[in-house]
Design an enzyme around this catalytic site. Structure first.
Site, PDB file in Angstrom:
ATOM      1  N   ASP A 149       0.868  -1.171   0.000  1.00 13.19           N
ATOM      2  CA  ASP A 149       0.000   0.000   0.000  1.00 13.19           C
ATOM      3  C   ASP A 149       0.907   1.223   0.000  1.00 13.19           C
ATOM      4  O   ASP A 149       1.586   1.502   0.999  1.00 13.19           O
ATOM      5  CB  ASP A 149      -0.894  -0.009   1.236  1.00 13.19           C
ATOM      6  CG  ASP A 149      -1.928   1.121   1.238  1.00 13.19           C
ATOM      7  OD1 ASP A 149      -1.671   2.168   0.616  1.00 13.19           O
ATOM      8  OD2 ASP A 149      -2.979   0.950   1.874  1.00 13.19           O
ATOM      9  N   VAL A 175     -10.756   7.630 -19.908  1.00 13.40           N
ATOM     10  CA  VAL A 175     -10.227   6.370 -20.425  1.00 13.40           C
ATOM     11  C   VAL A 175     -11.287   5.285 -20.277  1.00 13.40           C
ATOM     12  O   VAL A 175     -11.968   5.200 -19.250  1.00 13.40           O
ATOM     13  CB  VAL A 175      -8.939   5.959 -19.669  1.00 13.40           C
ATOM     14  CG1 VAL A 175      -8.433   4.599 -20.145  1.00 13.40           C
ATOM     15  CG2 VAL A 175      -7.856   7.023 -19.856  1.00 13.40           C
ATOM     16  N   LYS A 208      -4.245  15.585  -7.851  1.00 12.19           N
ATOM     17  CA  LYS A 208      -3.564  15.408  -9.127  1.00 12.19           C
ATOM     18  C   LYS A 208      -2.816  16.675  -9.541  1.00 12.19           C
ATOM     19  O   LYS A 208      -1.746  16.596 -10.167  1.00 12.19           O
ATOM     20  CB  LYS A 208      -4.564  14.983 -10.203  1.00 12.19           C
ATOM     21  CG  LYS A 208      -5.174  13.604  -9.966  1.00 12.19           C
ATOM     22  CD  LYS A 208      -4.110  12.516  -9.917  1.00 12.19           C
ATOM     23  CE  LYS A 208      -4.712  11.124  -9.897  1.00 12.19           C
ATOM     24  NZ  LYS A 208      -3.684  10.058  -9.896  1.00 12.19           N
ATOM     25  N   TYR A 250      -9.909  14.859  -5.507  1.00 13.49           N
ATOM     26  CA  TYR A 250      -9.210  14.166  -6.587  1.00 13.49           C
ATOM     27  C   TYR A 250      -8.428  15.153  -7.452  1.00 13.49           C
ATOM     28  O   TYR A 250      -7.224  14.964  -7.703  1.00 13.49           O
ATOM     29  CB  TYR A 250     -10.216  13.404  -7.440  1.00 13.49           C
ATOM     30  CG  TYR A 250      -9.604  12.640  -8.590  1.00 13.49           C
ATOM     31  CD1 TYR A 250      -8.942  11.437  -8.362  1.00 13.49           C
ATOM     32  CD2 TYR A 250      -9.686  13.106  -9.897  1.00 13.49           C
ATOM     33  CE1 TYR A 250      -8.371  10.721  -9.410  1.00 13.49           C
ATOM     34  CE2 TYR A 250      -9.120  12.402 -10.951  1.00 13.49           C
ATOM     35  CZ  TYR A 250      -8.475  11.208 -10.696  1.00 13.49           C
ATOM     36  OH  TYR A 250      -7.909  10.510 -11.744  1.00 13.49           O
ATOM     37  N   ASN A 260       1.542   5.058 -10.558  1.00 12.98           N
ATOM     38  CA  ASN A 260       0.211   5.005 -11.146  1.00 12.98           C
ATOM     39  C   ASN A 260      -0.895   4.808 -10.118  1.00 12.98           C
ATOM     40  O   ASN A 260      -2.053   5.154 -10.384  1.00 12.98           O
ATOM     41  CB  ASN A 260       0.169   3.863 -12.173  1.00 12.98           C
ATOM     42  CG  ASN A 260      -1.238   3.542 -12.624  1.00 12.98           C
ATOM     43  OD1 ASN A 260      -1.846   4.300 -13.367  1.00 12.98           O
ATOM     44  ND2 ASN A 260      -1.768   2.416 -12.157  1.00 12.98           N
ATOM     45  N   SER A 315      -3.784  13.488 -13.898  1.00 16.35           N
ATOM     46  CA  SER A 315      -5.091  13.416 -14.551  1.00 16.35           C
ATOM     47  C   SER A 315      -5.377  14.743 -15.220  1.00 16.35           C
ATOM     48  O   SER A 315      -4.845  15.787 -14.828  1.00 16.35           O
ATOM     49  CB  SER A 315      -6.188  13.117 -13.524  1.00 16.35           C
ATOM     50  OG  SER A 315      -7.484  13.291 -14.075  1.00 16.35           O
TER      51      SER A 315
END
Length: 250
Positions: A56, A180, A151, A147, A83, A134
């Site tokens: 992790d 994606v 990023k 999020y 990633n 992203s």
């Protein structure tokens, strides 16, 4: 090329798995990291040249234990692909601090921890870092306060890495995928959402996991030996168009 080794986090599925497979096809050996044991073992089974490592990336102790194990297994490290990530979406006022920290711990802290632990090995090989951010780190979007912010921070971290590690011959670049066509995306995106994305993307479609993997594979290769500190949006033109394109198409 056969002696080169890449570490890929979040390798059990999606872009991480596609990248692992592509690098293996090109003669690399790959350390596949993930915290989902069952998925990792299933994904890595039968992949010659790949070794799974349960880790992790948001937990410092696990990272500090895993990186030496990778060096012991392979004897070198030429590239790190950060990633691993989580996506939790919701309005700003409904995003509690535990959600914020959960996203930051994996998406940002994980990139920092793995990269830092890998620096000694990358110095020896004059290797490469590729961080996966992203399109949401380049442009604000609905329901992505945690999020998108995580990023955007990965993008800045990449620039810091390039500026500070270049003297050791270590390159650092960042890939920002647009929408994606992953299993998860297709499961949660309604047809209305899919149509809206298609209208806003000049190439008029989602990208594939392999298309993102191709960009990553280029950045860790010798063909990108003079490329560092770059933020590459692999998004079908989504980021470049801003607003207004759907209306112009009508």
């Amino acid at each position: 090329m056969s002696s080169k080794v890449a570490l890929v986090t979040g390798a059990a599925r999606g872009i991480g798995l596609a990248t692992s497979k592509l690098l293996l096809e090109r003669g690399w050996r790959v350390a596949m990291l993930d915290r989902d044991s069952d998925e990792l073992m299933s994904a890595s089974a039968g992949l010659e040249g790949a070794t799974p490592f349960l880790c992790d990336v948001s937990i410092q102790a696990q990272v500090e234990e895993t990186l030496p194990a990778i060096s012991l297994e392979f004897g070198r490290l030429d590239a790190v692909v950060n990633n691993a990530g989580v996506a939790e979406f919701g309005p700003i006022e409904a995003t509690d601090f535990s959600t914020w920290r959960r996203v930051m711990e994996t998406n940002l802290d994980g990139v920092f921890l793995v990269s830092q632990a890998a620096i000694p090995a990358l110095k020896e090989t004059r290797g490469a870092l590729v961080n996966i951010a992203s399109i949401s780190g380049l442009r604000a979007s609905t329901l992505r306060v945690a999020y998108g912010t995580s990023k955007a921070a990965v993008i800045q971290l990449t620039k810091q890495q390039a500026a500070e590690l270049g003297e050791y011959g270590i390159r650092a670049n960042c890939v920002c995928p647009g929408p994606v066509r992953t299993k998860l995306a297709m499961a949660v995106h309604s047809q209305e959402i899919i149509d809206a994305y298609h209208d806003a993307i000049p190439l008029n479609r989602y990208g594939s996991e392999m298309e993102i993997a191709e960009v990553i594979a280029f950045l860790v290769s010798e063909q990108a030996s003079y490329v560092t500190g770059q933020i590459i949006a692999s998004d079908g033109g989504f980021e470049s168009t801003g607003v207004g394109l759907p209306a112009l198409r009508k």
